[in-house]
Design an enzyme around this catalytic site. Sequence first.
Site, PDB file in Angstrom:
ATOM      1  N   ASN A  86      -5.638  -9.153  -8.187  1.00 33.35           N
ATOM      2  CA  ASN A  86      -5.881  -9.849  -6.923  1.00 33.35           C
ATOM      3  C   ASN A  86      -7.279 -10.440  -6.797  1.00 33.35           C
ATOM      4  O   ASN A  86      -7.517 -11.251  -5.916  1.00 33.35           O
ATOM      5  CB  ASN A  86      -5.623  -8.915  -5.731  1.00 33.35           C
ATOM      6  CG  ASN A  86      -6.298  -7.572  -5.885  1.00 33.35           C
ATOM      7  OD1 ASN A  86      -6.172  -6.911  -6.910  1.00 33.35           O
ATOM      8  ND2 ASN A  86      -7.028  -7.150  -4.876  1.00 33.35           N
TER       9      ASN A  86
ATOM     10  N   THR B 250      13.049   4.564  11.017  1.00 36.59           N
ATOM     11  CA  THR B 250      13.996   3.502  11.383  1.00 36.59           C
ATOM     12  C   THR B 250      13.538   2.178  10.777  1.00 36.59           C
ATOM     13  O   THR B 250      12.378   1.789  10.922  1.00 36.59           O
ATOM     14  CB  THR B 250      14.066   3.385  12.924  1.00 36.59           C
ATOM     15  OG1 THR B 250      14.430   4.665  13.432  1.00 36.59           O
ATOM     16  CG2 THR B 250      15.057   2.336  13.362  1.00 36.59           C
TER      17      THR B 250
ATOM     18  N   HIS C  94       3.874 -10.026   3.059  1.00 39.23           N
ATOM     19  CA  HIS C  94       2.990 -11.019   3.683  1.00 39.23           C
ATOM     20  C   HIS C  94       2.228 -11.894   2.702  1.00 39.23           C
ATOM     21  O   HIS C  94       1.600 -12.867   3.092  1.00 39.23           O
ATOM     22  CB  HIS C  94       2.034 -10.345   4.683  1.00 39.23           C
ATOM     23  CG  HIS C  94       0.969  -9.483   4.076  1.00 39.23           C
ATOM     24  ND1 HIS C  94      -0.346  -9.869   4.012  1.00 39.23           N
ATOM     25  CD2 HIS C  94       1.018  -8.244   3.526  1.00 39.23           C
ATOM     26  CE1 HIS C  94      -1.066  -8.897   3.465  1.00 39.23           C
ATOM     27  NE2 HIS C  94      -0.262  -7.898   3.172  1.00 39.23           N
TER      28      HIS C  94
ATOM     29  N   SER D  38       5.105  -6.757  -1.655  1.00 39.79           N
ATOM     30  CA  SER D  38       4.603  -6.937  -0.289  1.00 39.79           C
ATOM     31  C   SER D  38       5.159  -8.237   0.273  1.00 39.79           C
ATOM     32  O   SER D  38       5.271  -9.234  -0.443  1.00 39.79           O
ATOM     33  CB  SER D  38       3.079  -6.981  -0.305  1.00 39.79           C
ATOM     34  OG  SER D  38       2.600  -7.177   1.001  1.00 39.79           O
TER      35      SER D  38
ATOM     36  N   THR E  73       0.856  -1.201   0.000  1.00 34.21           N
ATOM     37  CA  THR E  73       0.000   0.000   0.000  1.00 34.21           C
ATOM     38  C   THR E  73       0.884   1.240   0.000  1.00 34.21           C
ATOM     39  O   THR E  73       0.696   2.164  -0.799  1.00 34.21           O
ATOM     40  CB  THR E  73      -0.916  -0.002   1.244  1.00 34.21           C
ATOM     41  OG1 THR E  73      -1.759  -1.150   1.173  1.00 34.21           O
ATOM     42  CG2 THR E  73      -1.756   1.262   1.318  1.00 34.21           C
TER      43      THR E  73
ATOM     44  N   CYS F  66      -9.504  -5.926   2.006  1.00 38.96           N
ATOM     45  CA  CYS F  66      -9.741  -4.559   2.470  1.00 38.96           C
ATOM     46  C   CYS F  66     -11.189  -4.169   2.247  1.00 38.96           C
ATOM     47  O   CYS F  66     -11.757  -3.370   2.977  1.00 38.96           O
ATOM     48  CB  CYS F  66      -8.854  -3.577   1.723  1.00 38.96           C
ATOM     49  SG  CYS F  66      -7.433  -4.332   0.989  1.00 38.96           S
TER      50      CYS F  66
HETATM   51  C1  LIG Z   1      -2.547  -6.074  -5.766  1.00 40.18           C
HETATM   52  C2  LIG Z   1      -2.338  -5.589  -4.372  1.00 40.18           C
HETATM   53  N1  LIG Z   1      -1.739  -4.417  -4.165  1.00 40.18           N
HETATM   54  C3  LIG Z   1      -1.523  -3.933  -2.934  1.00 40.18           C
HETATM   55  C4  LIG Z   1      -1.922  -4.639  -1.821  1.00 40.18           C
HETATM   56  C5  LIG Z   1      -1.650  -4.069  -0.450  1.00 40.18           C
HETATM   57  O1  LIG Z   1      -0.568  -4.735   0.122  1.00 40.18           O
HETATM   58  P1  LIG Z   1      -0.167  -4.520   1.656  1.00 40.18           P
HETATM   59  O2  LIG Z   1      -1.121  -5.345   2.448  1.00 40.18           O
HETATM   60  O3  LIG Z   1       1.252  -5.024   1.747  1.00 40.18           O
HETATM   61  O4  LIG Z   1      -0.249  -3.077   1.957  1.00 40.18           O
HETATM   62  C6  LIG Z   1      -2.558  -5.869  -1.985  1.00 40.18           C
HETATM   63  C7  LIG Z   1      -3.050  -6.626  -0.807  1.00 40.18           C
HETATM   64  O5  LIG Z   1      -4.192  -7.037  -0.755  1.00 40.18           O
HETATM   65  C8  LIG Z   1      -2.766  -6.368  -3.290  1.00 40.18           C
HETATM   66  O6  LIG Z   1      -3.355  -7.540  -3.509  1.00 40.18           O
END
Ligand SMILES: Cc1ncc(COP(=O)(O)O)c(C=O)c1O
Length: 405
Positions: free
Chosen positions: A176, A262, A226, A224, A81, A351
């Site tokens: 996604n 940091t 995670h 990302s 994000t 989200c």
């Molecule tokens: C395509 C895409 N971009 C951005 C994100 C956001 O990632 P993060 O959770 O690391 O902020 C996600 C997470 O759902 C995603 O699938």
Amino acid sequence: MSNELIYLDWAATAPLSQVAFDAMAPYLTPGFAGIEAGGGNANSLHGPGRRAFKVLEAARRDVARAIDGRPDEVIFTSGATEADNMALLGIVEGVLQKRGSGFGMGQRALDPAPSVVVSAIEHDAVLQAAELLRRRGIEVVCVQPNAGGFITPEALQTPLEKAHDPVLVSIMALNNEVGSVMDIPALSRIAHEAGALFHCDATQALGKVPVSVKEWDVDALSLSSHKVGGPKGVGALWLKARTPFAAQIVGGGQESDRRSGTQNIAGVVGFAAALKAAVDAQPQQSVAMTSLRDKLFAGVTALAGVEPVVDLSAGEYGPHIVSVLCPGFESETLILQLDKRGISVSGGSACASHSLDPSHVLRALGIDRDRALGMVRFSLGSETTEADIERAIAAFGEVLEDTWN
Ligand SMILES: Cc1ncc(COP(=O)(O)O)c(C=O)c1O
């Protein structure tokens, strides 16, 4: 049916991998042992600080290698994000500054407005950053996908030709919600021919398809941790050397003045270890996952009242995403009923899962509002088994029948 957890929401987040946990553990040791091990402040001059710096730079090298980039081009962030926000806001402001203009000079300074081009199926992190740019006087042009969820080079070409002074194009590598894989080299070539820089959100592509900033010829790439088995709250923006950029998080000047704060040593170490493992395993894992995905797709779309969102055999889709529509149902009901049976899925991006708005991705694919409200997304990961898939199909069938009756 046992209530053992069957986790099919890996596109929302993956469980922390053992390799990431083991790599992080020394830096999370309580007390001075953790500081001694390299968990100090990487910006301090003393021994523990210098050790932390070495650990940080080793993680940076591993992340760079995993995407075919240079270590000095990797900026650690709190996730994709932040990387997406930084790419859009930072690059556009950097370009304007280089030209001697910039935000905050009022609309007239940007008249006629330069533009950014984004696809309609981007993650909200990109779409809302674009909205911030619009409020600062930048024109935002939206490119529509085809019914399969692909942003084709042809679809980008015309709006880009019409856009006034296009500064940046942002298109994701793998969607996604429906799994469509974009032809990033072709899209970035078109952007460059129009004089624009190219940013790609590769969050869902990492570990699922080969990712190379060199082969893709992009200027910025969001990552990302995670989604590949690393810890949450960590990620990176890869930013090609000499790309104009204005820092959006300012303070101590860390990350070569591009992102202050940091650094999270344990976090970036876990991220680097998970990413390396995911990229190394990707070729074999994608093959195995695709066959499970196809089994799941065939099984769930054979159930009465279930329709595919896209036909996974009709193009290149990620190995981990199966989304379906259940007209007449609300996805929340189905998700909670599956949850009662120990099966975790989602209704689109995590989200958005607390809102009753239909997915903007499905709407962009031309699916009407009511049908889009009945979307269920199953997403697979490295530990998904055939037995999980079979149980998920059976449970989904039961849930649909129970909910219908
Ligand atoms: C395509 C895409 N971009 C951005 C994100 C956001 O990632 P993060 O959770 O690391 O902020 C996600 C997470 O759902 C995603 O699938």
